[in-house]
Motif scaffolding. Structure first.
Motif, mmCIF file in Angstrom:
data_model
loop_
_atom_site.group_PDB
_atom_site.id
_atom_site.type_symbol
_atom_site.label_atom_id
_atom_site.label_comp_id
_atom_site.label_asym_id
_atom_site.label_seq_id
_atom_site.Cartn_x
_atom_site.Cartn_y
_atom_site.Cartn_z
ATOM 1 N N THR A 37 8.171 48.086 42.161
ATOM 2 C CA THR A 37 7.587 47.208 41.153
ATOM 3 C C THR A 37 7.298 48.071 39.929
ATOM 4 O O THR A 37 7.561 49.278 39.939
ATOM 5 C CB THR A 37 6.275 46.558 41.655
ATOM 6 O OG1 THR A 37 5.287 47.582 41.823
ATOM 7 C CG2 THR A 37 6.485 45.803 42.962
ATOM 8 N N ALA A 38 6.726 47.483 38.917
ATOM 9 C CA ALA A 38 6.398 48.239 37.707
ATOM 10 C C ALA A 38 5.362 49.324 37.992
ATOM 11 O O ALA A 38 5.365 50.376 37.359
ATOM 12 C CB ALA A 38 5.877 47.295 36.632
ATOM 13 N N ASP A 39 4.485 49.099 38.980
ATOM 14 C CA ASP A 39 3.381 50.021 39.244
ATOM 15 C C ASP A 39 3.570 50.952 40.435
ATOM 16 O O ASP A 39 2.888 51.967 40.537
ATOM 17 C CB ASP A 39 2.085 49.233 39.449
ATOM 18 C CG ASP A 39 1.675 48.483 38.196
ATOM 19 O OD1 ASP A 39 1.944 48.985 37.093
ATOM 20 O OD2 ASP A 39 1.088 47.388 38.335
ATOM 21 N N ASN A 40 4.453 50.581 41.386
ATOM 22 C CA ASN A 40 4.574 51.421 42.575
ATOM 23 C C ASN A 40 5.873 51.175 43.333
ATOM 24 O O ASN A 40 6.637 50.279 43.006
ATOM 25 C CB ASN A 40 3.371 51.200 43.508
ATOM 26 C CG ASN A 40 3.220 49.759 43.939
ATOM 27 O OD1 ASN A 40 4.150 49.161 44.478
ATOM 28 N ND2 ASN A 40 2.052 49.182 43.709
ATOM 29 N N PHE A 41 6.067 52.009 44.335
ATOM 30 C CA PHE A 41 7.108 51.806 45.326
ATOM 31 C C PHE A 41 6.397 51.402 46.607
ATOM 32 O O PHE A 41 5.246 51.801 46.832
ATOM 33 C CB PHE A 41 7.893 53.107 45.605
ATOM 34 C CG PHE A 41 8.788 53.527 44.492
ATOM 35 C CD1 PHE A 41 10.091 53.043 44.416
ATOM 36 C CD2 PHE A 41 8.351 54.410 43.533
ATOM 37 C CE1 PHE A 41 10.933 53.440 43.389
ATOM 38 C CE2 PHE A 41 9.186 54.817 42.502
ATOM 39 C CZ PHE A 41 10.475 54.329 42.430
ATOM 40 N N GLU A 42 7.069 50.646 47.461
ATOM 41 C CA GLU A 42 6.508 50.321 48.769
ATOM 42 C C GLU A 42 7.578 50.559 49.821
ATOM 43 O O GLU A 42 8.700 50.078 49.692
ATOM 44 C CB GLU A 42 6.017 48.882 48.849
ATOM 45 C CG GLU A 42 5.377 48.594 50.196
ATOM 46 C CD GLU A 42 4.727 47.230 50.288
ATOM 47 O OE1 GLU A 42 4.419 46.819 51.410
ATOM 48 O OE2 GLU A 42 4.539 46.575 49.249
#
Length: 135
Positions: A37-42
């Motif tokens: 996502t724009a803020d993190n990886f999962e």
């Protein structure tokens, strides 16, 4: 007393009564999904049958190591007639990009899925578009 064809009954018994068990050090790799996502990886790992305490997650240098270990404990007096599944061990190592804030990595385990969230550093986040005025 069994009914039906004696040859079929014999084959049926032979098939279902063969000794089978997985090796005690059975190892396989879980299925993995990785999302951005724009803020993190999962990272999501499918690991049903395990418990939160079975996992070990470590960050060292630029690597994330996820491991799990669980073994079947024999109950006193238990007689196993057939065992086709057993618990397993695994270890997966992911190279982390420089854009990850490793101090803020967190994890959760629910419904057989381990989810590890890897937040991006502020400078690595995509900036929203902005209009440049011409002077």
């Amino acid at each position: 007393k069994k009914v039906g064809n004696p040859i079929f009954n014999h084959l049926f018994d032979e098939f279902f009564n063969q000794g089978f068990s997985a090796p005690s050090n059975y190892s396989r790799q879980p299925a993995v999904n990785i999302f951005e996502t724009a803020d993190n990886f999962e990272i999501q790992l499918a690991a049903p049958g395990l418990e939160k305490a079975d996992f070990s997650i470590n960050v060292e240098n630029d690597s994330l190591k996820i491991a799990a270990s669980k073994e079947h404990k024999t109950v006193e007096g238990e007689v196993v007639k057939r065992r086709e599944f057993s618990y397993y061990n695994f270890e997966k190592i992911f190279q982390l990009p420089e854009t990850i804030d490793s101090g803020k990595i967190n994890a959760a385990y629910a419904n057989g899925v381990l989810s590890v969230t890897l937040p991006k550093k502020e400078e690595a986040k995509e900036l929203p578009p902005r209009k440049i005025e011409i002077a």
